[in-house]
Design an enzyme around this catalytic site. Structure first.
Site, PDB file in Angstrom:
ATOM      1  N   GLY A  10       0.804  -1.103  -0.308  1.00 49.27           N
ATOM      2  CA  GLY A  10       0.047  -0.045  -0.014  1.00 49.27           C
ATOM      3  C   GLY A  10       0.861   1.430   0.111  1.00 49.27           C
ATOM      4  O   GLY A  10       2.005   1.207  -0.148  1.00 49.27           O
ATOM      5  N   TYR A 121     -16.445   2.250   8.193  1.00 50.90           N
ATOM      6  CA  TYR A 121     -14.935   2.362   8.136  1.00 50.90           C
ATOM      7  C   TYR A 121     -14.284   2.871   9.510  1.00 50.90           C
ATOM      8  O   TYR A 121     -13.551   2.529  10.001  1.00 50.90           O
ATOM      9  CB  TYR A 121     -14.439   3.204   7.090  1.00 50.90           C
ATOM     10  CG  TYR A 121     -13.097   3.652   6.825  1.00 50.90           C
ATOM     11  CD1 TYR A 121     -11.918   2.622   6.838  1.00 50.90           C
ATOM     12  CD2 TYR A 121     -12.501   4.657   7.152  1.00 50.90           C
ATOM     13  CE1 TYR A 121     -10.974   3.216   6.888  1.00 50.90           C
ATOM     14  CE2 TYR A 121     -11.531   5.352   7.088  1.00 50.90           C
ATOM     15  CZ  TYR A 121     -10.308   4.266   7.199  1.00 50.90           C
ATOM     16  OH  TYR A 121      -9.099   4.708   7.037  1.00 50.90           O
TER      17      TYR A 121
END
Length: 282
Positions: A10, A121
């Site tokens: 990432g 989230y």
């Protein structure tokens, strides 16, 4: 010191590898190496790697998708943190988000402020934080981007090349954060043996509209764009999304900056760094 980095493919994971100080041996893993929804796999990973320190840069970050995929988001953002803590006796560095706050504050959020996430989230990231021990290190950040990543800057560059006009939300306020700067701050906090909660973002304040305007101006100056298009500010109501975002998620990073004496680099300066690097991906 041997450091296990999760989420190594990432944006932050790559930056952590690129900015690692001398004397650090990195064991980097991503989803292909370990399924973070599997507690047994996590335990085996930690046992085999035998790290001195773990930096958990992995996360389920598809904010809108999480609203309909809460099980996976919870497994990666919360349960995996619990599994890492259980498997590792040493310090865990865990990266979290400004989305654990509700945006109702009239001042930048301090690390100790009450959390009240508005989305799945944010909620799952807050639950992940709850698994940390007092000796662990929590680093919250916001609006992360880097060259070559999947992020707002690169999306804007693509749309500015394709569209004749853009409409961008102007009533969500925070601060963009360049991943290499965040990585350096994390390494600095590790070197300082910091524990507890800290915040890091670039200096300054922006709306998504402000950020988009700056992206176009800086990219045009660098030759990444050969034209400019109108960018129209709109309200969040004009761009409805499955997940609610905090209207104000500015982070108070004073404790981090005082500890590291990091120079308070403004977000627009780091945007220029990113865009220069982005030319190599073009």
């Amino acid at each position: 010191m041997k450091v296990l980095i999760t989420g190594a493919a990432g944006q932050l994971g790559r930056a952590l590898k690129e900015t690692a100080p001398a004397g650090i041996t990195i064991h980097a893993v991503d989803i292909a190496d370990c399924d973070l929804t599997d507690g047994t796999a996590i335990a085996a990973l930690v046992s085999n790697a035998a790290p001195d320190l773990i930096i958990n840069a992995a996360a389920y970050t598809a904010v809108d998708k999480a609203e309909s995929d809460e099980q996976t988001a919870h497994a990666i953002n919360a349960d995996a943190v619990a599994a890492l803590v259980t498997a590792h006796r040493g310090k865990l560095v865990h990266v979290s988000t400004d989305f654990v706050f509700d945006g109702a504050s009239s001042r930048p959020y301090r690390p100790e402020d009450t959390r009240n996430p508005l989305s799945v989230y944010g909620s799952t990231k807050a639950k992940g934080e709850d698994h940390l021990r007092g000796t662990d290190l929590l680093v919250r950040t916001s609006w992360v981007y880097t060259a070559g990543g999947a992020n707002f800057v690169r999306t804007m560059l693509r749309l500015m090349a394709e569209k004749d006009e853009l409409r961008v939300v102007s009533d969500q306020i925070g601060t963009p954060t360049w991943a290499p700067g965040l990585a350096k701050a994390i390494w600095g906090l590790v070197a300082a043996n910091a524990a507890g909660a800290f915040h890091h973002s670039d200096a300054g304040v922006a709306s998504w509209y402000d950020f988009a305007v700056a992206i176009q101006e800086e990219a045009h100056a660098l030759g990444l764009l050969d034209r400019s298009v109108p960018i129209i500010p709109i309200s969040s109501a004009g761009y409805p999304t499955p997940a609610r975002r905090p209207a104000f998620s500015l982070l108070d990073c004073s404790a981090t900056r005082e500890l590291l004496d990091d120079g308070h680099t403004h977000w627009r300066t780091n945007l220029r760094h990113m865009l220069r690097a982005e030319k190599h991906f073009g």
